[in-house]
Motif scaffolding. Structure first.
Motif, PDB file in Angstrom:
ATOM      1  N   ARG A 139       0.836  -1.212   0.000  1.00  0.00           N
ATOM      2  CA  ARG A 139       0.000   0.000   0.000  1.00  0.00           C
ATOM      3  C   ARG A 139       0.865   1.254   0.000  1.00  0.00           C
ATOM      4  NH1 ARG A 139      -4.372  -2.075   4.540  1.00  0.00           N
ATOM      5  NH2 ARG A 139      -5.776  -3.177   3.107  1.00  0.00           N
ATOM      6  N   ASP A 140       1.943   1.220   0.783  1.00  0.00           N
ATOM      7  CA  ASP A 140       2.857   2.362   0.807  1.00  0.00           C
ATOM      8  C   ASP A 140       3.469   2.589  -0.569  1.00  0.00           C
ATOM      9  OD1 ASP A 140       2.372   2.743   3.476  1.00  0.00           O
ATOM     10  OD2 ASP A 140       4.208   1.759   4.170  1.00  0.00           O
ATOM     11  N   GLN A 141       3.790   1.489  -1.253  1.00  0.00           N
ATOM     12  CA  GLN A 141       4.375   1.610  -2.579  1.00  0.00           C
ATOM     13  C   GLN A 141       3.397   2.239  -3.554  1.00  0.00           C
ATOM     14  OE1 GLN A 141       7.465   0.974  -3.456  1.00  0.00           O
ATOM     15  NE2 GLN A 141       7.120   1.515  -5.594  1.00  0.00           N
ATOM     16  N   LEU A 142       2.136   1.852  -3.476  1.00  0.00           N
ATOM     17  CA  LEU A 142       1.118   2.443  -4.340  1.00  0.00           C
ATOM     18  C   LEU A 142       0.975   3.937  -4.060  1.00  0.00           C
ATOM     19  CD1 LEU A 142      -1.667  -0.311  -4.294  1.00  0.00           C
ATOM     20  CD2 LEU A 142      -0.206   0.332  -6.222  1.00  0.00           C
ATOM     21  N   MET A 143       0.991   4.304  -2.792  1.00  0.00           N
ATOM     22  CA  MET A 143       0.901   5.711  -2.427  1.00  0.00           C
ATOM     23  C   MET A 143       2.099   6.485  -2.957  1.00  0.00           C
ATOM     24  SD  MET A 143      -1.896   6.362  -0.719  1.00  0.00           S
ATOM     25  CE  MET A 143      -1.535   7.826   0.252  1.00  0.00           C
ATOM     26  N   ALA A 144       3.282   5.858  -2.852  1.00  0.00           N
ATOM     27  CA  ALA A 144       4.493   6.520  -3.326  1.00  0.00           C
ATOM     28  C   ALA A 144       4.425   6.778  -4.824  1.00  0.00           C
ATOM     29  CB  ALA A 144       5.716   5.672  -2.982  1.00  0.00           C
ATOM     30  N   LEU A 145       3.964   5.791  -5.570  1.00  0.00           N
ATOM     31  CA  LEU A 145       3.877   5.950  -7.014  1.00  0.00           C
ATOM     32  C   LEU A 145       2.866   7.031  -7.389  1.00  0.00           C
ATOM     33  CD1 LEU A 145       3.959   2.209  -8.175  1.00  0.00           C
ATOM     34  CD2 LEU A 145       5.790   3.903  -8.327  1.00  0.00           C
ATOM     35  N   ALA A 146       1.855   7.200  -6.532  1.00  0.00           N
ATOM     36  CA  ALA A 146       0.792   8.158  -6.852  1.00  0.00           C
ATOM     37  C   ALA A 146       1.170   9.590  -6.537  1.00  0.00           C
ATOM     38  CB  ALA A 146      -0.483   7.778  -6.092  1.00  0.00           C
ATOM     39  N   ARG A 147       1.946   9.814  -5.465  1.00  0.00           N
ATOM     40  CA  ARG A 147       2.128  11.184  -5.001  1.00  0.00           C
ATOM     41  C   ARG A 147       3.572  11.695  -5.063  1.00  0.00           C
ATOM     42  NH1 ARG A 147       1.902   8.438   0.108  1.00  0.00           N
ATOM     43  NH2 ARG A 147       3.702   8.943   1.417  1.00  0.00           N
ATOM     44  N   MET A 148       4.552  10.812  -5.278  1.00  0.00           N
ATOM     45  CA  MET A 148       5.940  11.240  -5.247  1.00  0.00           C
ATOM     46  C   MET A 148       6.476  11.569  -6.629  1.00  0.00           C
ATOM     47  SD  MET A 148       7.803   8.677  -2.520  1.00  0.00           S
ATOM     48  CE  MET A 148       7.445   8.752  -0.763  1.00  0.00           C
ATOM     49  N   THR A 149       7.371  12.525  -6.655  1.00  0.00           N
ATOM     50  CA  THR A 149       8.104  12.808  -7.878  1.00  0.00           C
ATOM     51  C   THR A 149       9.140  11.698  -8.087  1.00  0.00           C
ATOM     52  OG1 THR A 149       9.863  14.050  -6.793  1.00  0.00           O
ATOM     53  CG2 THR A 149       7.876  15.283  -7.414  1.00  0.00           C
ATOM     54  N   PRO A 150       9.708  11.573  -9.276  1.00  0.00           N
ATOM     55  CA  PRO A 150      10.735  10.538  -9.491  1.00  0.00           C
ATOM     56  C   PRO A 150      11.882  10.615  -8.500  1.00  0.00           C
ATOM     57  CG  PRO A 150       9.984  11.359 -11.599  1.00  0.00           C
ATOM     58  CD  PRO A 150       9.325  12.216 -10.559  1.00  0.00           C
ATOM     59  N   THR A 151      12.376  11.823  -8.217  1.00  0.00           N
ATOM     60  CA  THR A 151      13.493  11.952  -7.272  1.00  0.00           C
ATOM     61  C   THR A 151      13.072  11.513  -5.873  1.00  0.00           C
ATOM     62  OG1 THR A 151      14.439  13.779  -8.545  1.00  0.00           O
ATOM     63  CG2 THR A 151      15.160  13.559  -6.268  1.00  0.00           C
ATOM     64  N   GLU A 152      11.849  11.835  -5.477  1.00  0.00           N
ATOM     65  CA  GLU A 152      11.345  11.418  -4.171  1.00  0.00           C
ATOM     66  C   GLU A 152      11.207   9.897  -4.101  1.00  0.00           C
ATOM     67  OE1 GLU A 152       8.743  15.498  -3.343  1.00  0.00           O
ATOM     68  OE2 GLU A 152       7.782  13.700  -4.141  1.00  0.00           O
ATOM     69  N   ARG A 153      10.796   9.274  -5.210  1.00  0.00           N
ATOM     70  CA  ARG A 153      10.683   7.815  -5.237  1.00  0.00           C
ATOM     71  C   ARG A 153      12.048   7.159  -5.021  1.00  0.00           C
ATOM     72  NH1 ARG A 153       6.744   6.644 -10.485  1.00  0.00           N
ATOM     73  NH2 ARG A 153       5.260   8.337 -10.079  1.00  0.00           N
ATOM     74  N   ILE A 154      13.061   7.685  -5.683  1.00  0.00           N
ATOM     75  CA  ILE A 154      14.406   7.132  -5.533  1.00  0.00           C
ATOM     76  C   ILE A 154      14.905   7.314  -4.104  1.00  0.00           C
ATOM     77  CG2 ILE A 154      16.817   7.384  -6.228  1.00  0.00           C
ATOM     78  CD1 ILE A 154      15.152   5.970  -8.300  1.00  0.00           C
ATOM     79  N   ALA A 155      14.682   8.491  -3.528  1.00  0.00           N
ATOM     80  CA  ALA A 155      15.106   8.741  -2.155  1.00  0.00           C
ATOM     81  C   ALA A 155      14.418   7.779  -1.194  1.00  0.00           C
ATOM     82  CB  ALA A 155      14.811  10.190  -1.760  1.00  0.00           C
TER      83      ALA A 155
END
Length: 247
Positions: free
Chosen positions: A156-172
């Motif tokens: 669920r956290d991963q789905l949220m990350a994909l929905a709201r994070m920018t690419p740089t935020e996803r990598i971080a």
């Protein structure tokens, strides 16, 4: 270095003074695994059912849709979990690192292709044997349920990350998760040895390889990380990476 045979009951030999306890008690990742709740005679029961398996890099442990006959704990190395869509699109659903339990599912068949990223050691149990252990030791059953809930929360956290994070935020966020898991295993959190190529990171986070490389360069330029090698990341500023998380 010689490896134990496929059906050996152990992955690492116990110390000479290990006494009546078998190798499970001395497993290098036992404190991370679901079997950590067992002790004494319970561990001996676990030893009797455990088998070792060593995978060469690139080995396919299971294919999506195949009957699920075994469950595994990763003791060294890493696995990649890949799902193919009906249209043939590849999605890296996740990675299994030392201490992770693989194959826990209510389905009768595997939901992913499971592949070894590098040479990988596994502790293997038959599904029915693990079910019997769970019935015999309720605290193991509770630990399995806890692990299943953790995996659901992580998804669920991963789905949220994909929905709201920018690419740089996803990598971080991805780097911080790896660092946290590495710290739990007793390794320095600031020096990450990436077991996966950047293409896998891209497929896992819904990015392109070029975007992954660009984001890593951005984090390096900001002084948050260093990139001494292609498969190694040094985290220089944990607080700076955490500040990128929009949550």
């Amino acid at each position: 270095m010689s490896w134990p045979p496929f059906d050996s009951p152990c992955l690492t030999p116990p110390p000479a003074d290990s006494g009546p306890l078998g190798p499970c008690m001395h497993c290098r990742v036992r404190h991370l695994a679901v079997c950590s709740v067992l002790a004494g005679e319970e561990v001996q029961a676990l030893d009797a059912l455990a088998g070792a398996q060593v995978l060469a890099p690139g080995t396919v442990l299971a294919r999506q849709g195949e009957p699920r006959r075994h469950v595994y704990t990763v003791t060294r190395g890493a696995l990649r979990l890949v799902r193919l869509s009906a249209g043939g699109r590849r999605q890296v659903a996740g990675f299994a690192l030392p201490g992770d339990f693989v194959g826990l599912s209510g389905a009768a068949v595997h939901q992913h292709d499971i592949e070894a990223l590098g040479e990988t050691e596994l502790c293997r149990f038959g599904v029915e044997a693990m079910q019997r252990l769970g019935t015999r030791f309720p605290h193991l059953q509770r630990k399995l349920l806890e692990r299943a809930c953790m995996e659901l929360d992580s998804a669920r956290d991963q789905l949220m990350a994909l929905a709201r994070m920018t690419p740089t935020e996803r990598i971080a966020d991805f780097l911080l998760r790896l660092a946290a898991q590495q710290a739990r295993s007793g390794e320095p959190a600031a020096s990450l040895a990436l077991p996966m190529p950047r293409a896998d990171i891209a497929d896992h986070l819904g990015l392109t390889v070029e975007t992954v490389s660009r984001c890593l360069t951005t984090l390096r330029t900001r002084g948050l990380i260093a990139l001494p090698e292609i498969y190694r990341v040094e985290i220089l500023d944990f607080a700076g990476l955490e500040a990128l998380n929009p949550a």
